[in-house]
Motif scaffolding. Sequence first.
Motif, PDB file in Angstrom:
ATOM      1  N   THR A  17     -16.387  -4.507  21.136  1.00 29.98           N
ATOM      2  CA  THR A  17     -15.703  -4.284  19.934  1.00 29.98           C
ATOM      3  C   THR A  17     -16.063  -3.053  19.163  1.00 29.98           C
ATOM      4  OG1 THR A  17     -15.585  -6.651  19.339  1.00 29.98           O
ATOM      5  CG2 THR A  17     -15.526  -5.307  17.529  1.00 29.98           C
ATOM      6  N   GLY A  18     -17.278  -2.679  19.407  1.00 32.45           N
ATOM      7  CA  GLY A  18     -17.989  -1.221  18.804  1.00 32.45           C
ATOM      8  C   GLY A  18     -17.081   0.026  19.549  1.00 32.45           C
ATOM      9  N   LYS A  21     -13.513  -0.227  17.986  1.00 37.67           N
ATOM     10  CA  LYS A  21     -13.505   0.551  16.700  1.00 37.67           C
ATOM     11  C   LYS A  21     -13.826   1.975  16.798  1.00 37.67           C
ATOM     12  CE  LYS A  21     -15.521  -1.157  13.388  1.00 37.67           C
ATOM     13  NZ  LYS A  21     -16.742  -1.528  12.388  1.00 37.67           N
ATOM     14  N   LEU A  24     -10.666   3.820  17.750  1.00 36.83           N
ATOM     15  CA  LEU A  24      -9.688   3.897  16.763  1.00 36.83           C
ATOM     16  C   LEU A  24      -9.998   4.859  15.722  1.00 36.83           C
ATOM     17  CD1 LEU A  24      -8.728   0.150  16.622  1.00 36.83           C
ATOM     18  CD2 LEU A  24      -7.292   2.039  17.351  1.00 36.83           C
ATOM     19  N   ARG A  25     -11.517   4.816  15.109  1.00 32.45           N
ATOM     20  CA  ARG A  25     -11.893   5.760  14.378  1.00 32.45           C
ATOM     21  C   ARG A  25     -11.832   7.165  14.714  1.00 32.45           C
ATOM     22  NH1 ARG A  25     -16.012   2.757  12.694  1.00 32.45           N
ATOM     23  NH2 ARG A  25     -17.423   3.433  14.375  1.00 32.45           N
ATOM     24  N   VAL A  98     -13.855  -5.822   8.887  1.00 32.78           N
ATOM     25  CA  VAL A  98     -14.220  -4.758  10.035  1.00 32.78           C
ATOM     26  C   VAL A  98     -13.236  -3.725  10.551  1.00 32.78           C
ATOM     27  CG1 VAL A  98     -14.707  -4.930  12.547  1.00 32.78           C
ATOM     28  CG2 VAL A  98     -15.831  -6.508  11.020  1.00 32.78           C
ATOM     29  N   PHE A  99     -11.984  -4.162  10.301  1.00 32.70           N
ATOM     30  CA  PHE A  99     -10.945  -3.164  10.824  1.00 32.70           C
ATOM     31  C   PHE A  99     -10.184  -2.356   9.583  1.00 32.70           C
ATOM     32  CE2 PHE A  99     -11.696  -5.498  14.563  1.00 32.70           C
ATOM     33  CZ  PHE A  99     -11.777  -4.641  15.656  1.00 32.70           C
ATOM     34  N   THR A 102     -10.966   1.234   9.194  1.00 32.67           N
ATOM     35  CA  THR A 102     -10.655   1.954  10.721  1.00 32.67           C
ATOM     36  C   THR A 102      -9.448   2.194  10.666  1.00 32.67           C
ATOM     37  OG1 THR A 102     -12.662   1.032  11.380  1.00 32.67           O
ATOM     38  CG2 THR A 102     -11.211   1.774  12.832  1.00 32.67           C
TER      39      THR A 102
END
Length: 137
Positions: A17-18, A21, A24-25, A98-99, A102
Amino acid sequence: EQLDLDDGRWEDIHVVTGALKLFLRELPEPLVPFSHFDKFIAAIKIQDLSLRGRCIRDLVQSLPPAHHDTMKVLFRHLCRVVEHKEENRMSVQSVAIVFGPTLLRPASEEASMAMHMVFQNQVVEHILNHYGYIFPD
C-alpha cells in the motif's frame, strides 16, 4: 523493473500500500489532474445529492482516458478492500482519508490546504460509494 510478488518482503500489505501511495503521490500530475481539482471540490459541495452525483460522474467521465481508466481500476480495487472492512479495518472513510490527498491535490499548496483535505476525502468517499453509477460497465 520485474518484481517477484512471491518474495517475502511483499507479504506485508503496508509495504504494498505504501508503494502504491508513493507511486501515485510522485506522479507529475495527480490522478485527478490539476485542471479538474477545483471542479471536483465545487461538485462535492453541491447540496442537492442527485445533482452532486451527476456532476461528479460527469467530471470523472471528462478525465483524460489514462486518468479515467486508471481511476476505474484503482477504485474497483479499493471497493474490494472496503468489502473486507471487518477484517482489515478499512472502511470507506478510512480509505478516503488515506487516498484523498494523494489522488486529488491542488497545483500549489495553499493556506486552505486543511479545508481542502476534508473535501478531497469526501470526493474519494463519494466515488467509492457510487462506483457502479460513476463507472457503469
